[in-house]
Write an enzyme that holds these catalytic residues in place. Structure first.
Site, PDB file in Angstrom:
ATOM      1  CB  CYS A 380      -0.992  -0.046   1.154  1.00  0.00           C
ATOM      2  SG  CYS A 380      -2.482   0.855   0.769  1.00  0.00           S
ATOM      3  CG  HIS A 514      -3.739  -3.548   3.093  1.00  0.00           C
ATOM      4  ND1 HIS A 514      -2.667  -3.147   3.844  1.00  0.00           N
ATOM      5  CD2 HIS A 514      -4.347  -2.423   2.673  1.00  0.00           C
ATOM      6  CE1 HIS A 514      -2.631  -1.826   3.898  1.00  0.00           C
ATOM      7  NE2 HIS A 514      -3.643  -1.360   3.197  1.00  0.00           N
ATOM      8  CD  GLU A 516      -1.463  -6.357   5.067  1.00  0.00           C
ATOM      9  OE1 GLU A 516      -1.200  -6.632   3.871  1.00  0.00           O
ATOM     10  OE2 GLU A 516      -1.600  -5.194   5.482  1.00  0.00           O
TER      11      GLU A 516
HETATM   12  N1  GLN Z   1      -1.836   6.648   2.899  1.00  0.00           N
HETATM   13  C1  GLN Z   1      -1.965   5.937   1.675  1.00  0.00           C
HETATM   14  C2  GLN Z   1      -3.315   6.181   1.014  1.00  0.00           C
HETATM   15  O1  GLN Z   1      -4.217   6.633   1.651  1.00  0.00           O
HETATM   16  C3  GLN Z   1      -1.730   4.476   1.857  1.00  0.00           C
HETATM   17  C4  GLN Z   1      -2.739   3.820   2.734  1.00  0.00           C
HETATM   18  C5  GLN Z   1      -2.287   2.490   3.249  1.00  0.00           C
HETATM   19  O2  GLN Z   1      -1.100   2.186   3.237  1.00  0.00           O
HETATM   20  N2  GLN Z   1      -3.198   1.701   3.731  1.00  0.00           N
HETATM   21  O3  GLN Z   1      -3.496   5.924  -0.137  1.00  0.00           O
END
Ligand code: GLN
Length: 542
Positions: A380, A514, A516
């Site tokens: 992410c 994600h 995970e």
């Molecule tokens: N802050 C980033 C976004 O909002 C990544 C979010 C995250 O890593 N879950 O896109």
């Protein structure tokens, strides 16, 4: 109709009610029963989505895009049961529903009260969709005695009454602290906690007593006597080395037997725990170890990266390897010290996160891993920063950055205002509430069939869970591919970059989603299995 197991906690928080529920679910499954979960959280946030990871640990996201309590992660990881928004509710959401109903005039002029209106809403939620399953494990967040928990305790008390005989039981999780000066385990906090529970009308059927050492038989008898619980239903829950030993340990102490007895179920099949034994065997006797460094932000609180930590453990177990995690706060990383900080590690992972603080340190970690050909996994925000790193250091786009951190000259990462989900347009309004602007839940991603990641998944179309506001800007795709950063996975409409990789690197993968969140002990996520395997290869070089 399903049988209900209500799980409450007392004495202190963080005793592992979620883990206990998950482990009991696994034990019931091992006897051939089907299970579902409910988590009732008494706090007033509508969901944990807006809470800081420091406050509440990780926000666990389900396929249907619900931002939920991290205990749901335990339930899914241990039992493989798919959970949705229907599995988790907070007092905030209950009140939101009750108040919306009141505004609609649905209470016909009545006075709206905690009992019965709030408690009824809690009961309706608990009883929804429970037909096709043997057991519902319903965990109440917080500890008995919390003011905000009262409507929830009252609701489950009523349910215990409303449901037919042998249809509901109560398990209470407590702690027996060891007092070194007295050289004794103390039962008094447990007695008080049960007293508190009984004062609100709930008599526990089973006590699960956490302790860091064997509880002497006479103390167990004392607890049974003072708490009015059968002796064979006072179960000791000793600390174990790995959470994956919990089901075996609870079984050895007789928890599942006690549950069946409490329901008066006499003909249950014997449990088949062989797959848990295999896991426990690997955890106890790994073939070796690797060191993986996580360069993140909330490193002081490992709960903030709960699923990530577990997914790495799953990757380790399927490689028969112990994974040692080394946590570094990215605020402490810079170009001067990065070599020294990371030289002993076999792989680097930059996890998801929000906000600018520490982002430059993460970019340095990415650069180190890319240049030194150390396995790198960006998740992410970790993928977004890997893109920024490539833009700055390979494509020479000075001032490349993310609009999350201001107004960079080159917006490699920006806010997309609309995208497509299941052929329908989803609109993101910049001015909407913070809770409403994230891309959440399961989305499909299409891989380039020649990519490394497609090989790892063994597929070119996959679905993974998302939780982010910003996207990698597709307009820079060509420029970055020209310098070697391959956009290996895209959203089905080709507009949202989902994964990246370098072809000339042993293992460098970034994913916008994600992974995970979908790794389970008996279904380890292929990316984590492959990443740990790459770390093992690297460990032979270092
Ligand atoms: N802050 C980033 C976004 O909002 C990544 C979010 C995250 O890593 N879950 O896109």
């Amino acid at each position: 109709m399903a049988r209900f197991i209500f799980i409450t906690g007392g004495v202190v928080s963080s005793l592992g009610k979620g883990l206990a529920s998950a482990a009991l679910g696994a034990l019931l499954q091992s006897r051939g029963f089907s299970v579902k979960f409910r988590k009732l959280d008494p706090y007033l946030n509508v969901d944990p989505g807006t809470m800081s990871p420091y406050q509440h640990g990780e926000v666990y996201v389900t396929d249907d895009g619900a931002e939920t309590d991290l205990d749901l992660g335990h339930y899914e990881r241990f039992t493989g049961v798919d959970l949705t928004q229907k599995a988790n509710i907070t007092a905030g959401r209950i009140y939101q529903q009750v108040l919306a109903k009141e505004r609609r005039g649905a209470y016909n002029g009545g006075t709206v009260q905690v009992i019965p209106h709030v408690t009824d809403a809690i009961k309706d939620f608990t009883l929804d969709n429970v037909e096709d399953v043997d057991f519902i494990l319903c965990e109440i967040g917080g500890t008995v005695g919390d003011i905000e928990g009262l409507p929830f305790f009252e609701a489950i008390r009523q349910l215990g009454h409303d449901l037919e005989r042998n249809q509901a039981i109560f398990i209470h999780l407590t702690l027996l602290p060891y007092i070194p000066t007295a050289g004794e385990l103390k039962t008094k906090p447990t007695q008080h906690s049960v007293k508190e529970l009984r004062s609100i009308g709930i008599q526990p059927d089973i006590l699960l007593c956490r302790s860091d050492r064997e509880i002497p038989a006479n103390e167990m008898r004392k607890i049974a006597l003072f708490c009015n619980v059968r002796e064979d239903s006072v179960i000791q829950a000793l600390d174990v080395n790995s959470i994956y030993e919990v089901p075996l340990s609870y079984h050895a102490e007789g928890l599942d037997e006690a549950v069946l007895r409490a329901f008066d179920i006499k003909d249950a099949p014997e449990p088949n725990l062989s797959r848990w034994q295999e896991i426990s065997e690997i955890v106890a006797n790994p073939d070796g170890h690797v060191n993986i460094t996580i360069v993140g932000k909330y490193v002081e609180l490992e709960d903030a990266y709960k699923s990530l930590k577990e997914a790495l453990m799953h990757g380790g177990i399927s490689n028969q390897i112990k994974v040692n995690l080394n946590w570094i706060n990215s605020v402490d990383v810079n170009r001067e010290n990065v070599d020294e900080l990371l030289s002993q590690t076999h792989a680097v992972l930059v996890p998801g996160g929000f906000g600018e603080r520490g982002s430059e340190g993460k970019i340095e970690a990415v650069r180190y891993a890319r240049l030194n050909k150390v396995p790198f996994f960006g998740i992410c925000l970790g993928m977004q920063l890997a893109v920024v790193e490539a833009a700055r250091n390979l494509a020479e786009l000075d001032g490349a950055g993310s609009s999350e951190f201001g107004d960079p000259k080159h917006k490699l990462i920006g806010l997309m205002t609309e995208w497509t989900k299941d052929n329908e347009k989803v609109e993101r309004k910049i001015e909407s509430d913070l809770g409403g602007t994230l891309r959440l839940g399961a989305y499909n991603c299409i891989f380039d069939k020649d990519s490394k990641i497609a090989g790892i998944y063994g597929d070119t179309t996959i679905s993974e869970r998302h939780r982010h506001r910003y996207e990698v800007n597709i307009n820079y795709k060509q420029q970055l591919e020209d310098v070697g950063l391959c956009f290996s996975g895209l959203s089905p409409d080709g507009l949202l970059p989902e994964t990246i990789e370098y072809k000339d690197h042993p293992w460098f993968i970034g994913v916008q989603y994600h992974p995970e969140l979908k790794s389970q002990i008996f279904k380890p996520h292929p990316l984590f299995v492959s990443f740990v395997a790459a770390a093992v290869d690297q460990s032979r070089l270092v």
